[in-house]
Design an enzyme around this catalytic site. Structure first.
Site, PDB file in Angstrom:
ATOM      1  N   LYS A 202       0.864  -1.184   0.000  1.00  0.00           N
ATOM      2  CA  LYS A 202       0.000   0.000   0.000  1.00  0.00           C
ATOM      3  C   LYS A 202       0.897   1.229   0.000  1.00  0.00           C
ATOM      4  CE  LYS A 202      -1.807   2.913   2.706  1.00  0.00           C
ATOM      5  NZ  LYS A 202      -1.774   4.074   1.788  1.00  0.00           N
ATOM      6  N   GLU A 277      10.107   1.021  10.237  1.00  0.00           N
ATOM      7  CA  GLU A 277      11.226   1.906   9.887  1.00  0.00           C
ATOM      8  C   GLU A 277      10.663   3.316   9.973  1.00  0.00           C
ATOM      9  OE1 GLU A 277      13.241   4.292   8.476  1.00  0.00           O
ATOM     10  OE2 GLU A 277      13.275   3.454   6.448  1.00  0.00           O
ATOM     11  N   CYS A 311      14.232   9.909   6.003  1.00  0.00           N
ATOM     12  CA  CYS A 311      14.250   9.566   7.430  1.00  0.00           C
ATOM     13  C   CYS A 311      15.660   9.676   7.988  1.00  0.00           C
ATOM     14  CB  CYS A 311      13.670   8.175   7.636  1.00  0.00           C
ATOM     15  SG  CYS A 311      14.383   6.966   6.521  1.00  0.00           S
ATOM     16  N   GLU A 412      11.050  15.777  14.205  1.00  0.00           N
ATOM     17  CA  GLU A 412      11.419  15.551  12.810  1.00  0.00           C
ATOM     18  C   GLU A 412      10.673  16.539  11.908  1.00  0.00           C
ATOM     19  OE1 GLU A 412      10.226  11.814  10.979  1.00  0.00           O
ATOM     20  OE2 GLU A 412      12.201  11.689  10.033  1.00  0.00           O
TER      21      GLU A 412
HETATM   22  P1  ADP Z   1       4.368  10.034   6.094  1.00  0.00           P
HETATM   23  O1  ADP Z   1       4.388   9.284   4.800  1.00  0.00           O
HETATM   24  O2  ADP Z   1       4.062  11.456   5.955  1.00  0.00           O
HETATM   25  O3  ADP Z   1       5.520   9.721   6.987  1.00  0.00           O
HETATM   26  P2  ADP Z   1       2.516   8.330   7.443  1.00  0.00           P
HETATM   27  O4  ADP Z   1       3.457   7.682   8.349  1.00  0.00           O
HETATM   28  O5  ADP Z   1       1.217   8.730   8.015  1.00  0.00           O
HETATM   29  O6  ADP Z   1       3.063   9.622   6.829  1.00  0.00           O
HETATM   30  O7  ADP Z   1       2.249   7.456   6.168  1.00  0.00           O
HETATM   31  C1  ADP Z   1       3.019   6.351   5.753  1.00  0.00           C
HETATM   32  C2  ADP Z   1       2.081   5.322   5.159  1.00  0.00           C
HETATM   33  O8  ADP Z   1       1.214   4.852   6.183  1.00  0.00           O
HETATM   34  C3  ADP Z   1       1.176   5.837   4.047  1.00  0.00           C
HETATM   35  O9  ADP Z   1       1.063   4.827   3.053  1.00  0.00           O
HETATM   36  C4  ADP Z   1      -0.150   6.044   4.761  1.00  0.00           C
HETATM   37  O10 ADP Z   1      -1.270   5.955   3.927  1.00  0.00           O
HETATM   38  C5  ADP Z   1      -0.130   4.886   5.735  1.00  0.00           C
HETATM   39  N1  ADP Z   1      -1.005   5.062   6.906  1.00  0.00           N
HETATM   40  C6  ADP Z   1      -1.341   6.215   7.538  1.00  0.00           C
HETATM   41  N2  ADP Z   1      -2.152   5.963   8.583  1.00  0.00           N
HETATM   42  C7  ADP Z   1      -2.343   4.618   8.630  1.00  0.00           C
HETATM   43  C8  ADP Z   1      -3.069   3.722   9.475  1.00  0.00           C
HETATM   44  N3  ADP Z   1      -3.782   4.160  10.503  1.00  0.00           N
HETATM   45  N4  ADP Z   1      -3.017   2.403   9.214  1.00  0.00           N
HETATM   46  C9  ADP Z   1      -2.293   1.925   8.180  1.00  0.00           C
HETATM   47  N5  ADP Z   1      -1.587   2.710   7.346  1.00  0.00           N
HETATM   48  C10 ADP Z   1      -1.597   4.035   7.552  1.00  0.00           C
END
Ligand code: ADP
Length: 519
Positions: A202, A277, A311, A412
């Site tokens: 995803k 990560e 990161c 961050e």
């Molecule tokens: P960023 O990419 O800005 O660091 P996130 O950590 O929120 O932000 O997003 C990383 C990934 O996690 C994206 O693919 C996002 O759609 C997904 N994501 C965000 N919230 C959730 C959740 N509650 N459960 C599963 N996947 C999530």
């Protein structure tokens, strides 16, 4: 070739639409990546999400033949028949050639690069470099597929023979962020598929296009449907059901620590494996005895490469007191020359921020740093040069006189914003470097080998660089200490993170005596 370029695109689309709408419980066919892509191009992605999520329970299916699970394929065949084909598709015509013949998009890697630049704003130069390197993950982990083996156990009991099997975990979910979608997905896909797991990726809702286009290559490389899957959508709508899906046994996540915490908690309720990560606030420590010109370059690439959206960004620059003023002057001089502009232009060095929320967040942190009393030495505004157009550009920004307890030094930012902090000596540098909740990476610049070794031992980070920054490899384990995460990606042992061990006991002559006593 993406499906829209093929003569039978219309047929694929029609089939995809029909299959996506199919509601029969006995419907066992999957949307192939080509079909997913076709639907995506038609704006029917919400429909695809529903269907592909519902169909994640399939693990490998060969049309017109008996169903064979992916892990039943001989390991050597997984590598030679599938992973190698995929690798060769990506590296077929080195992307560098595309750069020379600018404008001619003649190969898959170049197409993927161009898609990412358009969708994400990443620099073309960086994408071409990444795509040049990504095939190595498939080469390396593909080669490990037939080296997964168990052991016979030197048992302490007579009359038994026992051995172990290393078996794939099953269906793995890879949830990826928007900063380097293909590279970070490959870190997960290659070991998972080599280990015999199937995978559902995803990508971030902001940057899904390249992963969908990548999926089409799996199709063309002949992967059985269901082995490699992509679902797109928002985290809470698509990510959460994926994390909670009963057949998903592992979630390999790259993203923010906030989201990582939520996913890890959900996964823990079902005893699922996780790899996390997460973020960083990495210290880049420059001692007075370092090669200062090299250290300036290391500091610049540490924070301004990829517009600071990594990161491992070296966002805290620790500079020894005795060289502070001269070093900072040199650094600002080099950073000032950064060329911002069109990410498709190979000469551009700093591109835009990828998403509007991130753009707003970076500018907000610049305000926070000002309010906290840090001294603005460079930038500090949205990119207003003509070549930035109206894009989401932030000027390379440097703050001096930062204290390590300021928010700008602890949180961050994920953008081109550098905080410079003074230190006195080695002990002081270590105290400041480790005084943060993250621990992804750190660097030390020194010509003293003893100091390099002492610092690399005591820095609390999953990667420590000495006299360099941002070096990564498929061979080198990568992951975080403290709030930067769990588990390791890359390196020979990362494939174990997709396996589980089974002990098999065979009675070779022991006779049961008292059945009420454990043997
Ligand atoms: P960023 O990419 O800005 O660091 P996130 O950590 O929120 O932000 O997003 C990383 C990934 O996690 C994206 O693919 C996002 O759609 C997904 N994501 C965000 N919230 C959730 C959740 N509650 N459960 C599963 N996947 C999530």
């Amino acid at each position: 070739m993406p499906p829209e370029d093929t003569a039978d695109h219309a047929a694929i689309l029609a089939r995809a639409q029909a299959r996506a709408k199919e509601e029969s419980a006995s419907f066992r066919g999957l949307l192939t990546p080509a079909e997913t892509w076709a639907l995506f191009k038609q704006g029917e992605i919400a429909l695809v999400d529903t269907r592909t999520l519902a169909e994640r329970d399939l693990v490998g299916y060969v049309p017109g033949s008996i169903a064979i699970e992916w892990y039943d394929y001989p390991a050597k065949r997984r590598n030679e028949r599938f992973l190698t084909q995929l690798r060769e598709k990506v590296e077929a015509d080195r992307p560098v050639a595309f750069l020379c013949r600018s404008g001619v998009r003649s190969n898959d890697a170049a197409k993927l690069a161009a898609t990412e630049v358009r969708d994400n704003g990443k620099l073309l130069a960086e994408m071409l470099g990444q795509l040049n390197y990504i095939p190595q993950w498939f080469y390396y982990y593909g080669g490990l597929a037939d080296k997964i083996q168990g052991t016979t156990l030197p048992l302490d009991k007579k009359g038994y023979f026992a051995f172990t099997r290393n078996e794939p975990l099953g269906v793995v979910a890879a949830i990826t962020p928007w900063n380097s979608p293909l590279m970070l997905a490959s870190w997960k896909i290659a070991p998972a598929l080599a280990a015999g797991c199937t995978i559902v990726v995803k990508p971030s809702e902001f940057t899904s296009a390249s992963t969908l286009e990548f999926a089409a290559l799996f199709d063309e490389a002949g992967f059985p449907p269901g082995v490699f899957n992509v679902v797109t959508g928002f985290g809470n709508e698509v990510g959460t059901p994926l994390v909670e899906h009963p057949l998903v046994r592992k979630i390999s996540f790259t993203g923010s620590d906030t989201t990582g915490r939520i996913i890890n908690e959900k996964a823990a309720r079902h005893f699922k494996h996780t790899a996390m990560e997460l973020g960083g606030k990495s210290p880049n420590v420059v001692f007075a005895d370092a090669d200062l010109d090299q250290a300036v370059f290391g500091a610049v690439s540490g924070i301004f490469a990829a517009t600071g959206q990594t990161c491992i960004a070296g966002s805290r620059l620790l500079v020894q007191d005795s060289i502070y003023d001269s070093f900072v002057e040199k650094l600002v001089g080099v950073a000032r020359t950064a060329r911002m502009g069109d990410p498709m232009d190979p000469a551009t060095q700093v591109g835009p921020v990828t998403t509007p929320p991130q753009f707003a967040k970076v500018l907000e942190y610049i305000d926070v740093a000002r309010q906290e009393g840090a001294t603005l030495l460079l930038g500090g505004q949205r990119g207003n040069a003509p070549e930035c157009g109206g894009g989401w550009f932030v000027q390379p920004t440097i703050f001096g006189d930062v204290r390590n307890d300021m928010r700008i030094a602890q949180e961050e930012v994920f953008g081109p914003v550098l905080s410079i902090i003074r230190f006195k000596d080695e002990e002081d540098a270590l105290r400041i470097a480790n005084d943060v909740r993250f621990g992804l990476a750190a660097a030390v610049w020194t010509s003293d080998i003893g100091r390099a070794l002492r610092m690399s031992e005591k820095l609390q980070a999953g990667t420590v660089w000495v006299n360099t920054y941002r070096a990564i490899s498929y061979l080198a384990p990568f992951g975080g200490y403290k709030d930067s995460g769990l588990g390791r990606e890359n390196g020979i042992d990362a494939i174990r993170e997709y396996l589980q061990v089974k002990s098999v006991w065979i009675n070779s002559g022991a006779v049961a005596g008292n059945p009420f006593v454990m043997r």
